[in-house]
Design an enzyme around this catalytic site. Structure first.
Site, PDB file in Angstrom:
ATOM      1  CB  THR A 290      58.637  39.274  48.386  1.00 23.76           C
ATOM      2  OG1 THR A 290      57.464  39.181  49.218  1.00 23.76           O
ATOM      3  CG2 THR A 290      59.505  40.440  48.859  1.00 23.76           C
TER       4      THR A 290
ATOM      5  CG  ASP B 160      43.569  41.674  43.823  1.00 21.63           C
ATOM      6  OD1 ASP B 160      42.735  41.147  44.601  1.00 21.63           O
ATOM      7  OD2 ASP B 160      44.646  42.147  44.216  1.00 21.63           O
TER       8      ASP B 160
ATOM      9  NE  ARG C 149      50.328  37.361  45.221  1.00 20.15           N
ATOM     10  CZ  ARG C 149      50.292  37.051  43.928  1.00 20.15           C
ATOM     11  NH1 ARG C 149      50.593  35.849  43.525  1.00 20.15           N
ATOM     12  NH2 ARG C 149      49.917  37.935  43.024  1.00 20.15           N
TER      13      ARG C 149
ATOM     14  CG  ASP D  29      41.850  44.856  44.853  1.00 20.56           C
ATOM     15  OD1 ASP D  29      41.836  44.793  46.104  1.00 20.56           O
ATOM     16  OD2 ASP D  29      42.808  45.302  44.199  1.00 20.56           O
TER      17      ASP D  29
HETATM   18  C1  PRP Z   1      45.300  36.413  46.826  1.00 23.61           C
HETATM   19  C2  PRP Z   1      44.407  35.189  46.748  1.00 23.61           C
HETATM   20  C3  PRP Z   1      45.227  34.110  47.413  1.00 23.61           C
HETATM   21  C4  PRP Z   1      46.630  34.516  47.021  1.00 23.61           C
HETATM   22  C5  PRP Z   1      47.088  33.679  45.885  1.00 23.61           C
HETATM   23  O1  PRP Z   1      45.192  36.952  48.073  1.00 23.61           O
HETATM   24  O2  PRP Z   1      43.167  35.399  47.382  1.00 23.61           O
HETATM   25  O3  PRP Z   1      45.095  34.086  48.814  1.00 23.61           O
HETATM   26  O4  PRP Z   1      46.605  35.894  46.604  1.00 23.61           O
HETATM   27  O5  PRP Z   1      48.403  33.986  45.553  1.00 23.61           O
HETATM   28  P1  PRP Z   1      49.590  32.978  45.791  1.00 23.61           P
HETATM   29  O6  PRP Z   1      49.115  31.609  45.393  1.00 23.61           O
HETATM   30  O7  PRP Z   1      50.664  33.484  44.875  1.00 23.61           O
HETATM   31  O8  PRP Z   1      50.013  33.041  47.214  1.00 23.61           O
HETATM   32  P2  PRP Z   1      45.852  38.365  48.504  1.00 23.61           P
HETATM   33  O9  PRP Z   1      47.170  38.126  49.185  1.00 23.61           O
HETATM   34  O10 PRP Z   1      45.881  39.279  47.321  1.00 23.61           O
HETATM   35  O11 PRP Z   1      44.878  38.865  49.626  1.00 23.61           O
HETATM   36  P3  PRP Z   1      43.306  39.163  49.552  1.00 23.61           P
HETATM   37  O12 PRP Z   1      42.595  37.843  49.483  1.00 23.61           O
HETATM   38  O13 PRP Z   1      43.097  39.892  50.839  1.00 23.61           O
HETATM   39  O14 PRP Z   1      43.041  40.022  48.355  1.00 23.61           O
END
Ligand code: PRP
Length: 217
Positions: free
Chosen positions: A111, A203, A107, A206
């Site tokens: 944005t 997060d 994500r 992380d």
């Molecule tokens: C996080 C989480 C989801 C997403 C949720 O992933 O694991 O996949 O954000 O957010 P959303 O519903 O607003 O799309 P991230 O993109 O941070 O990647 P990661 O799992 O690699 O930390």
């Protein structure tokens, strides 16, 4: 706000115990990963409670016993990174013939839009009950993008299992994919202006894989 029919939410003291560990900012990564695993087991069991079954028999040491087995093959698809921590506990519950696909999504912090950086999914899902896994459903953008990709492959049924969700994300997923069954461990109050679930757990990626609070050796 989502209706109870839109999403199943776990209602169990054991789930609450593991959610407390996830939410606590002082939980180190190893304990966080273990709590993710336990909650995944509980959430998968709830999501697949109504999995299609077919009858059979086995021989016990004493007699023939009637049994039920999953009617179709199951394909599990974690959404990386965070969803990867849900894969092994999910597979532990699955029949031996279960398959695995992978979707990598990140994500954009500005944005909040998801970007697909890896797609490796078995291409024939028409005989499969498919279960997508992600720890967080915040804006719902990542889940919708993942479900869009999976739905193109026309699975027999499609489920999404998450651990923590915001009402906004659930509403967005339910709107885009009304036929997808949604199960989460907990439904939180809201999103903040940075797209984080509140009160949430921070997060997830992380906290799973970047153990800043642990010593380097
Ligand atoms: C996080 C989480 C989801 C997403 C949720 O992933 O694991 O996949 O954000 O957010 P959303 O519903 O607003 O799309 P991230 O993109 O941070 O990647 P990661 O799992 O690699 O930390």
């Amino acid at each position: 706000m989502p209706t109870p029919e839109t999403v199943r939410v776990l209602d169990s003291t054991l789930a609450d115990e593991h959610l407390a560990i996830l939410r606590d900012r002082d939980t180190p990564s190893p304990a966080f990963r273990r709590a993710v695993g336990c909650l995944t087991t509980l959430a998968i069991a709830e999501s697949l409670r109504d999995l299609a079954a077919e009858p059979g028999t086995v021989q016990t040491p004493l007699a023939t016993a009637p049994v039920r087995r999953a009617a179709r093959r199951i394909t599990v698809i974690p959404i990386l990174r965070a969803g990867l921590a849900m894969l092994d506990p999910a597979l532990a519950l699955m029949p031996d013939r279960a398959r695995v696909g992978f979707l990598g999504m990140a994500r954009d912090e500005e944005t909040l839009r998801p970007r697909v950086y890896l797609e490796s999914i078995p291409d024939d899902l028409s005989d499969d009950d498919v279960v997508a896994l992600d720890v967080m459903i915040a804006t719902g953008g990542s889940s919708v993008a993942a479900l869009d990709e999976i739905a193109k492959l026309r699975p027999a049924t499609l489920r999404l299992v998450g651990l923590l969700a915001a009402p906004e994300g659930i509403a967005r997923v339910a709107d885009a994919h009304p036929d997808v069954s949604l199960t989460v461990a907990a439904l939180d109050e809201r999103l903040n202006d940075r797209g984080f679930i509140v009160p949430g757990l921070g997060d997830a990626g992380d906290r799973l894989y970047a153990p800043a609070r642990l010593p380097a050796h």
